[in-house]
Design a protein around this motif. Structure first.
Motif, mmCIF file in Angstrom:
data_model
loop_
_atom_site.group_PDB
_atom_site.id
_atom_site.type_symbol
_atom_site.label_atom_id
_atom_site.label_comp_id
_atom_site.label_asym_id
_atom_site.label_seq_id
_atom_site.Cartn_x
_atom_site.Cartn_y
_atom_site.Cartn_z
ATOM 1 N N THR A 92 0.833 -1.208 0.000
ATOM 2 C CA THR A 92 0.000 0.000 0.000
ATOM 3 C C THR A 92 0.863 1.251 0.000
ATOM 4 O O THR A 92 0.618 2.198 -0.766
ATOM 5 N N TYR A 94 3.994 1.581 -1.024
ATOM 6 C CA TYR A 94 4.695 1.712 -2.310
ATOM 7 C C TYR A 94 3.741 2.198 -3.405
ATOM 8 O O TYR A 94 4.105 3.027 -4.231
ATOM 9 N N TYR A 95 2.519 1.684 -3.402
ATOM 10 C CA TYR A 95 1.525 2.106 -4.385
ATOM 11 C C TYR A 95 1.218 3.599 -4.221
ATOM 12 O O TYR A 95 1.210 4.357 -5.201
ATOM 13 N N GLU A 98 4.210 5.807 -5.348
ATOM 14 C CA GLU A 98 4.348 5.938 -6.807
ATOM 15 C C GLU A 98 3.267 6.847 -7.379
ATOM 16 O O GLU A 98 3.525 7.598 -8.309
ATOM 17 N N ARG A 99 2.073 6.804 -6.813
ATOM 18 C CA ARG A 99 0.998 7.693 -7.290
ATOM 19 C C ARG A 99 1.295 9.147 -6.953
ATOM 20 O O ARG A 99 0.982 10.042 -7.721
ATOM 21 N N LEU A 109 3.756 1.773 -10.719
ATOM 22 C CA LEU A 109 3.274 0.616 -9.978
ATOM 23 C C LEU A 109 1.753 0.584 -9.920
ATOM 24 O O LEU A 109 1.118 1.534 -9.466
ATOM 25 N N THR A 110 1.183 -0.525 -10.372
ATOM 26 C CA THR A 110 -0.217 -0.811 -10.104
ATOM 27 C C THR A 110 -0.260 -1.470 -8.726
ATOM 28 O O THR A 110 0.792 -1.733 -8.124
ATOM 29 N N ARG A 111 -1.427 -1.759 -8.245
ATOM 30 C CA ARG A 111 -1.508 -2.460 -6.957
ATOM 31 C C ARG A 111 -0.811 -3.812 -7.037
ATOM 32 O O ARG A 111 -0.122 -4.213 -6.100
ATOM 33 N N ALA A 114 2.924 -3.292 -7.003
ATOM 34 C CA ALA A 114 3.387 -2.942 -5.658
ATOM 35 C C ALA A 114 3.444 -4.177 -4.761
ATOM 36 O O ALA A 114 4.396 -4.360 -4.000
#
Length: 186
Positions: A92, A94-95, A98-99, A109-111, A114
């Protein structure tokens, strides 16, 4: 085969199903919860709080393992809760990172990405297809690696000790402790 065998078999199946269900629910929540907040210092505080919560959960589970009728099954359930929760915390973060700061990693990264990256770091495989690029990302990944070592080393030892203590409290012999070299009863 006696009733005891079937009762133990049913308990093992129920415990396995509970473990699988717990893991499935946690992963499903990870994909369904709205993760649209920005990565902020509060996110890092939440991560640290989450790691502390996992540690407290693990401590409680260790206590329960020592009291369980089947400590090895309870230990399996404890791992099925603690390990995914721990990994999903980092995935979570990392996601969200990146967003909020595109370019923190070598790719967007998508979920799933990540989670994949988190598991890759946890398993120490490090394929290199996704790497931390920003200094903040590298600090967090370094933190995860450090906690991983503690989680794998200390938590694993504590879980094994709890299972052994639970068996001793029940007066059950340890596998291989019968003196005839056989790990299981005939």
């Amino acid at each position: 085969m006696g009733r005891s065998f079937f009762k133990n078999h049913r308990e093992a199946i129920r415990s396995t199903l509970r473990s699988l269900l717990t893991s499935a629910v946690l992963v499903t929540l990870y994909y369904l919860l709205p993760l649209d907040k920005a990565f902020t210092p509060t996110t890092v505080v939440a991560l640290v709080g989450g790691i502390a919560a996992v540690a407290l959960l693990l401590a409680w589970q260790i206590r329960e393992i020592t009291r369980a009728a089947r400590p090895e099954l309870r230990a399996m359930e404890a791992l099925a809760t603690s390990a995914p929760l721990y990994m999903l915390l980092f995935a979570t973060v990392y996601y969200l990172m990146e967003r909020s700061a595109p370019g923190s990693f070598s790719e967007t990264l998508t979920r799933t990405d990540a989670l994949y990256f988190t598991v890759t770091v946890l398993s120490t495989v490090g394929f290199g297809d996704i790497t931390a690029r920003s200094e903040t990302a590298r600090v967090l990944v370094t933190g995860q690696m450090t906690v991983n070592v503690l989680l794998i080393g200390v938590a694993a030892r504590l879980l094994v000790s709890a299972v052994q203590q639970g068996r001793q409290q029940q007066g059950a012999p340890e596998p291989g402790a019968r003196g005839d070299g056989l790990p299981f009863e005939k």
